[in-house]
Design an enzyme around this catalytic site. Structure first.
Site, PDB file in Angstrom:
ATOM      1  N   ARG A 242       0.914  -1.087   0.114  1.00  0.00           N
ATOM      2  CA  ARG A 242      -0.139   0.089  -0.083  1.00  0.00           C
ATOM      3  C   ARG A 242       1.024   1.334  -0.045  1.00  0.00           C
ATOM      4  O   ARG A 242       1.928   1.184   0.760  1.00  0.00           O
ATOM      5  CB  ARG A 242      -0.851   0.075   1.329  1.00  0.00           C
ATOM      6  CG  ARG A 242      -2.013  -0.962   1.330  1.00  0.00           C
ATOM      7  CD  ARG A 242      -2.893  -0.928   2.781  1.00  0.00           C
ATOM      8  NE  ARG A 242      -3.788  -2.224   2.794  1.00  0.00           N
ATOM      9  CZ  ARG A 242      -3.514  -3.491   3.092  1.00  0.00           C
ATOM     10  NH1 ARG A 242      -2.301  -3.581   3.589  1.00  0.00           N
ATOM     11  NH2 ARG A 242      -4.280  -4.089   3.217  1.00  0.00           N
ATOM     12  N   LYS A 269      -3.000  -1.761   7.640  1.00  0.00           N
ATOM     13  CA  LYS A 269      -4.513  -1.816   7.865  1.00  0.00           C
ATOM     14  C   LYS A 269      -5.074  -3.132   8.382  1.00  0.00           C
ATOM     15  O   LYS A 269      -6.115  -3.087   9.388  1.00  0.00           O
ATOM     16  CB  LYS A 269      -4.960  -2.082   6.211  1.00  0.00           C
ATOM     17  CG  LYS A 269      -6.442  -1.732   6.203  1.00  0.00           C
ATOM     18  CD  LYS A 269      -6.847  -1.894   4.681  1.00  0.00           C
ATOM     19  CE  LYS A 269      -8.486  -1.613   4.518  1.00  0.00           C
ATOM     20  NZ  LYS A 269      -8.894  -1.393   3.169  1.00  0.00           N
ATOM     21  N   HIS A 332      -2.903   2.717  -5.783  1.00  0.00           N
ATOM     22  CA  HIS A 332      -3.253   1.527  -5.093  1.00  0.00           C
ATOM     23  C   HIS A 332      -3.484   0.426  -6.181  1.00  0.00           C
ATOM     24  O   HIS A 332      -3.556  -0.802  -5.933  1.00  0.00           O
ATOM     25  CB  HIS A 332      -4.629   1.837  -4.230  1.00  0.00           C
ATOM     26  CG  HIS A 332      -4.822   0.896  -3.292  1.00  0.00           C
ATOM     27  ND1 HIS A 332      -4.386   0.672  -2.184  1.00  0.00           N
ATOM     28  CD2 HIS A 332      -5.792  -0.163  -3.481  1.00  0.00           C
ATOM     29  CE1 HIS A 332      -4.776  -0.366  -1.489  1.00  0.00           C
ATOM     30  NE2 HIS A 332      -5.709  -0.909  -2.264  1.00  0.00           N
ATOM     31  N   ARG A 335      -1.603  -3.049  -6.829  1.00  0.00           N
ATOM     32  CA  ARG A 335      -2.078  -4.080  -6.045  1.00  0.00           C
ATOM     33  C   ARG A 335      -2.884  -5.150  -6.897  1.00  0.00           C
ATOM     34  O   ARG A 335      -2.716  -6.441  -6.893  1.00  0.00           O
ATOM     35  CB  ARG A 335      -2.298  -3.940  -4.743  1.00  0.00           C
ATOM     36  CG  ARG A 335      -1.223  -3.440  -3.900  1.00  0.00           C
ATOM     37  CD  ARG A 335      -1.750  -2.634  -2.692  1.00  0.00           C
ATOM     38  NE  ARG A 335      -2.656  -3.355  -1.708  1.00  0.00           N
ATOM     39  CZ  ARG A 335      -2.292  -4.335  -0.789  1.00  0.00           C
ATOM     40  NH1 ARG A 335      -1.022  -4.479  -0.705  1.00  0.00           N
ATOM     41  NH2 ARG A 335      -3.085  -4.928   0.220  1.00  0.00           N
ATOM     42  N   HIS A 358      -3.241  -9.331   3.135  1.00  0.00           N
ATOM     43  CA  HIS A 358      -4.862  -9.480   3.412  1.00  0.00           C
ATOM     44  C   HIS A 358      -4.764 -10.587   4.599  1.00  0.00           C
ATOM     45  O   HIS A 358      -4.209 -11.707   4.294  1.00  0.00           O
ATOM     46  CB  HIS A 358      -5.494  -9.771   2.381  1.00  0.00           C
ATOM     47  CG  HIS A 358      -5.667  -8.850   1.080  1.00  0.00           C
ATOM     48  ND1 HIS A 358      -5.846  -9.029   0.065  1.00  0.00           N
ATOM     49  CD2 HIS A 358      -5.410  -7.389   1.494  1.00  0.00           C
ATOM     50  CE1 HIS A 358      -6.053  -7.707  -0.579  1.00  0.00           C
ATOM     51  NE2 HIS A 358      -5.668  -6.712   0.380  1.00  0.00           N
ATOM     52  N   TYR A 368      -1.295 -14.809  14.364  1.00  0.00           N
ATOM     53  CA  TYR A 368      -1.018 -14.672  13.073  1.00  0.00           C
ATOM     54  C   TYR A 368       0.635 -14.757  12.885  1.00  0.00           C
ATOM     55  O   TYR A 368       1.241 -14.231  13.573  1.00  0.00           O
ATOM     56  CB  TYR A 368      -1.373 -13.428  12.519  1.00  0.00           C
ATOM     57  CG  TYR A 368      -1.146 -13.028  10.911  1.00  0.00           C
ATOM     58  CD1 TYR A 368      -1.818 -13.644  10.075  1.00  0.00           C
ATOM     59  CD2 TYR A 368      -0.067 -11.971  10.781  1.00  0.00           C
ATOM     60  CE1 TYR A 368      -1.420 -13.110   8.694  1.00  0.00           C
ATOM     61  CE2 TYR A 368       0.235 -11.752   9.632  1.00  0.00           C
ATOM     62  CZ  TYR A 368      -0.319 -12.221   8.587  1.00  0.00           C
ATOM     63  OH  TYR A 368      -0.128 -12.126   7.255  1.00  0.00           O
TER      64      TYR A 368
END
Length: 400
Positions: A242, A269, A332, A335, A358, A368
């Site tokens: 990003r 994000k 953007h 991507r 994502h 994660y």
């Protein structure tokens, strides 16, 4: 009893003198020349002295009115000095409550509470929108006097110029008035519902056509732009990142020798750390940038006006416009080019999604793993960087 003429003509002497009127009221003439009204009284067998003002601000007639009011208090067993102090305190409290109840004060209180939770760029945007469109109109207004009808009119006016700003301002207003309710200044929030504004058009981010990728890269190379801006643009492409992640990156996030870039959760994000395996072309650009920037610099791409802040958010968008790709592509949108290409080639979708940082809602692992699929992602981003080089080397196409 005193006359107006006697009060006006009273002269200062070496010592203070008292000119009596009646009932304990007298004029004190000090050596300095100032003339003060006093009321001498007895209450509960104790002598008291109340100040009733200064001549000529308070004339004889008004001094007698104040004296009469003070005598009534004494007759009712109330000390007029204490009553004066209480009246001043209440007046001060009313002024403080009035000041606290202005929209400007409530807004400042809300910002002090919520700004620390936001990124610096979000704080600046919030401040800009409030300063431009809200505070000039509402700053000195009492929040309880502001009506929904006038907020609707304000938002419609902003919407005509900037629909997205109008939506943001409505969100700010809702939070500010809710804060006023929570602090006891309001019983109901006057902010109108979202439905009074037009819905946002979900057009997505324009992605450049594949056969125009080489044209764009050649345009970047030939533009003669500032080297830092060129490198920032190319890193966005090479890392499939990003724009905000690249332009806000400090040098401390990079392990150039190891070819890794660790973006912390507070800058991404998905709110999870993200590890980017850097292709060799990105490493080369970072080495080039490091060679031309001062070693003490915090950000890779500092703001030209304030080096302690990152590059302006619109800088790379402006590059797209200057190069003639405005409307044809967005920063953007690169991507999407990356995602579309490798999904069409049948690459493992999880690898693609991790490259793009994502994490879907159905991704339920308790922890994660920022390094998950790291080897596959390293290979994929290397292939992507090599593919971009191949597009750059192709013959130019005519713009469609």
């Amino acid at each position: 009893m005193l006359t107006v003429t006697e009060v006006k003509n009273a002269k200062a002497q070496d010592k203070a003198i008292k000119l009596p009127d009646a009932g304990g009221l007298y004029l004190l003439v000090k050596p300095s020349g100032s003339k003060l009204w006093h009321y001498r009284f007895w209450l509960h067998d104790k002598e008291g002295l109340a100040s009733l003002g200064q001549f000529p601000d308070i004339g004889l007639a008004e001094a007698r009115e104040r004296h009469a009011a003070a005598r009534k208090l004494v007759a009712n067993g109330i000390n007029p000095v204490h009553a004066q102090r209480q009246a001043k305190l209440e007046a001060t409290q009313r002024e403080q409550l009035a000041a606290q109840g202005t929209f400007g004060a409530v807004c400042a209180s809300w910002r002090a509470l919520t700004d620390p939770e936001l990124k610096a760029s979000s704080v600046r945007q919030r401040e800009r929108e409030l300063d431009n469109d809200v505070l000039p109109v509402l700053r000195r207004r009492q929040v309880k006097s502001i009506t929904r009808l006038e907020l609707v009119a304000m938002l419609h006016t902003i919407q005509q110029r900037a629909p997205e700003t109008a939506r943001n301002v409505r969100t700010h207003l809702d939070a500010i008035f809710e804060h006023a309710c929570n602090t006891g200044l309001l019983s109901a929030n006057p902010t109108p519902p979202r439905s009074i504004l037009k819905k946002r058009q979900q057009n997505g981010h324009a992605a450049i056509a594949v056969d125009r990728v080489g044209d764009f890269l050649r345009a970047v190379d030939a533009a003669g732009m500032n080297p830092e801006t060129r490198i920032a643009m190319l890193l966005v492409l090479l890392c499939a990142s990003r724009k905000e992640e690249v332009i806000g990156a400090p040098w401390s996030e990079f392990d150039i020798e190891g070819g890794l870039w660790l973006i912390p959760a507070n800058r991404i994000k998905g709110k999870r750390d993200h590890l980017v395996p850097l292709p060799r072309q990105a490493v080369a650009l970072l080495r080039e940038l490091r060679a031309i920037t001062p070693p003490e610099r915090t950000y890779l791409f500092p703001n030209r006006r304030d080096p302690q802040r990152p590059m302006a958010n619109r800088s790379l968008n402006a590059v797209m416009e200057r190069l003639g790709f405005n409307g044809e592509a967005t920063v953007h949108g690169w991507r999407s080019v990356f995602s579309t290409r490798y999904n069409e080639l049948g690459v493992n979708a999880d690898v693609i999604e991790r490259c793009l940082a994502h994490v879907h809602g159905n991704y339920t692992r308790a922890a994660y793993n920022r390094a998950e699929y790291l080897d596959q992602r390293r290979k994929l981003l290397a292939q992507w960087a090599d593919w971009l080089d191949k597009q750059r080397a192709k013959k130019p196409t005519s713009k469609k």
